[in-house]
Design a protein around this motif. Sequence first.
Motif, short mmCIF file in Angstrom:
data_model
loop_
_atom_site.label_atom_id
_atom_site.label_comp_id
_atom_site.label_asym_id
_atom_site.label_seq_id
_atom_site.Cartn_x
_atom_site.Cartn_y
_atom_site.Cartn_z
N PHE A 5 31.61 70.07 32.48
CA PHE A 5 31.89 68.78 33.11
C PHE A 5 31.44 67.63 32.22
CE2 PHE A 5 30.47 65.23 35.76
CZ PHE A 5 31.64 64.94 36.43
N PHE A 6 30.21 67.73 31.67
CA PHE A 6 29.70 66.63 30.84
C PHE A 6 30.40 66.55 29.49
CE2 PHE A 6 25.65 66.90 33.46
CZ PHE A 6 26.00 65.81 34.22
N ILE A 7 30.96 67.66 29.00
CA ILE A 7 31.73 67.61 27.76
C ILE A 7 33.06 66.89 28.02
CG2 ILE A 7 33.04 69.03 26.12
CD1 ILE A 7 30.70 71.05 26.24
N TRP A 8 33.71 67.20 29.16
CA TRP A 8 34.99 66.58 29.46
C TRP A 8 34.84 65.14 29.92
CZ3 TRP A 8 37.89 70.92 32.60
CH2 TRP A 8 38.28 71.91 31.72
N TYR A 9 33.77 64.83 30.58
CA TYR A 9 33.54 63.47 31.12
C TYR A 9 32.20 62.94 30.62
CZ TYR A 9 37.16 65.06 34.33
OH TYR A 9 38.31 65.58 34.87
N PRO A 10 32.11 62.58 29.33
CA PRO A 10 30.81 62.13 28.79
C PRO A 10 30.32 60.84 29.42
CG PRO A 10 32.55 61.89 27.14
CD PRO A 10 33.15 62.58 28.32
N GLU A 11 31.21 60.03 29.97
CA GLU A 11 30.78 58.77 30.59
C GLU A 11 30.01 58.99 31.89
OE1 GLU A 11 34.78 59.78 32.31
OE2 GLU A 11 33.97 59.73 30.30
N LYS A 12 30.05 60.18 32.44
CA LYS A 12 29.38 60.49 33.71
C LYS A 12 27.94 60.97 33.51
CE LYS A 12 33.09 60.22 36.43
NZ LYS A 12 33.28 59.37 37.53
N LYS A 13 27.49 61.12 32.26
CA LYS A 13 26.16 61.68 32.01
C LYS A 13 25.07 60.88 32.70
CE LYS A 13 26.83 64.18 27.75
NZ LYS A 13 26.59 64.26 26.34
N GLU A 14 25.15 59.58 32.65
CA GLU A 14 24.09 58.75 33.22
C GLU A 14 24.10 58.79 34.75
OE1 GLU A 14 26.41 57.21 30.99
OE2 GLU A 14 25.16 57.86 29.34
N SER A 15 25.27 58.68 35.34
CA SER A 15 25.34 58.60 36.79
C SER A 15 25.62 59.92 37.47
CB SER A 15 26.44 57.60 37.19
OG SER A 15 27.69 58.09 36.75
N GLY A 16 26.07 60.93 36.72
CA GLY A 16 26.53 62.15 37.35
C GLY A 16 25.51 63.27 37.44
N PHE A 17 24.36 63.18 36.79
CA PHE A 17 23.41 64.28 36.82
C PHE A 17 22.72 64.30 38.18
CE2 PHE A 17 19.70 66.76 35.58
CZ PHE A 17 20.34 67.78 34.90
N PRO A 18 22.69 65.44 38.83
CA PRO A 18 22.09 65.50 40.17
C PRO A 18 20.57 65.35 40.13
CG PRO A 18 22.77 67.68 39.46
CD PRO A 18 23.25 66.72 38.42
N SER A 19 20.02 64.88 41.22
CA SER A 19 18.57 64.74 41.32
C SER A 19 17.93 66.12 41.39
CB SER A 19 18.21 63.92 42.55
OG SER A 19 18.56 64.64 43.72
N ALA A 20 16.63 66.17 41.19
CA ALA A 20 15.92 67.45 41.20
C ALA A 20 16.01 68.11 42.58
CB ALA A 20 14.46 67.24 40.81
N SER A 21 15.91 67.35 43.64
CA SER A 21 15.98 67.94 44.98
C SER A 21 17.39 68.48 45.28
CB SER A 21 15.56 66.93 46.04
OG SER A 21 16.47 65.85 46.09
N MET A 22 18.41 67.75 44.82
CA MET A 22 19.77 68.21 45.03
C MET A 22 20.03 69.48 44.21
SD MET A 22 23.39 66.24 44.51
CE MET A 22 23.12 65.08 45.83
N LEU A 23 19.52 69.50 43.00
CA LEU A 23 19.68 70.67 42.14
C LEU A 23 18.96 71.88 42.75
CD1 LEU A 23 21.05 71.39 39.50
CD2 LEU A 23 18.93 70.83 38.33
N LYS A 24 17.79 71.64 43.32
CA LYS A 24 17.03 72.72 43.98
C LYS A 24 17.80 73.26 45.18
CE LYS A 24 12.49 73.59 45.96
NZ LYS A 24 11.19 73.02 46.32
N GLN A 25 18.41 72.39 45.95
CA GLN A 25 19.23 72.81 47.09
C GLN A 25 20.42 73.65 46.63
OE1 GLN A 25 20.17 69.08 49.09
NE2 GLN A 25 19.55 70.04 51.01
N ALA A 26 21.08 73.19 45.59
CA ALA A 26 22.25 73.91 45.08
C ALA A 26 21.87 75.29 44.57
CB ALA A 26 22.93 73.10 43.97
N ILE A 27 20.75 75.38 43.89
CA ILE A 27 20.30 76.68 43.37
C ILE A 27 19.91 77.60 44.53
CG2 ILE A 27 18.44 77.81 42.06
CD1 ILE A 27 18.64 75.46 40.08
N ARG A 28 19.23 77.07 45.53
CA ARG A 28 18.84 77.89 46.69
C ARG A 28 20.08 78.42 47.41
NH1 ARG A 28 15.86 74.45 50.21
NH2 ARG A 28 14.25 74.53 48.64
#
Length: 170
Positions: A5-28
């Motif tokens: 996703f970040f390779i195809w949409y490099p402009e989203k790197k700043e705003s598109g990375f999920p927060s740590a809590s959201m990432l933890k939820q997704a992994i769980r």
Amino acid sequence: LMITFFIWYPEKKESGFPSASMLKQAIRYSLSALMANIIYFLVNRMDYWFVKHYCSALDLGNYIQASKLTQMLLIVPSILGATLFPLIASGQRKNAIIKMAPLVRVLFWINAGICIPLILIGYWAFPFVFGSSFSGMYSLFLILIPGLLCMTANFPLTSWNSGKDKIKRD
């Protein structure tokens, strides 16, 4: 997928990375789904190992053919379940639980309607279609029918539970 996703949409790197809590939820959630899929795989495939270990190659061939026939009858419920998941997970269908019972009923009766003629003519039809070595397939198919009809309801219900983030119920 995130790297792609970040390779195809490099402009989203700043705003598109999920927060740590959201990432933890997704992994769980992903780990719960992975464990459920592993258990489901073992439940569906462990029988082949038992039949191979305790029966002859001819019996294994009959069992695998009967099993594949029942799995073919699960294609429509699995496609429907895969279609329902995004609708339920998005929250667009608030009353999806109300419509789940008629859907499961219709799927059940479709598969039962296919099984009934196979019960009536399968004893002669299976050896005719698959060959004389598959004469033992009929009795195995009869044994698999109750599980098939129960699994028919499982696909839409599993999609609903997963879409409502209730994976532990599956």
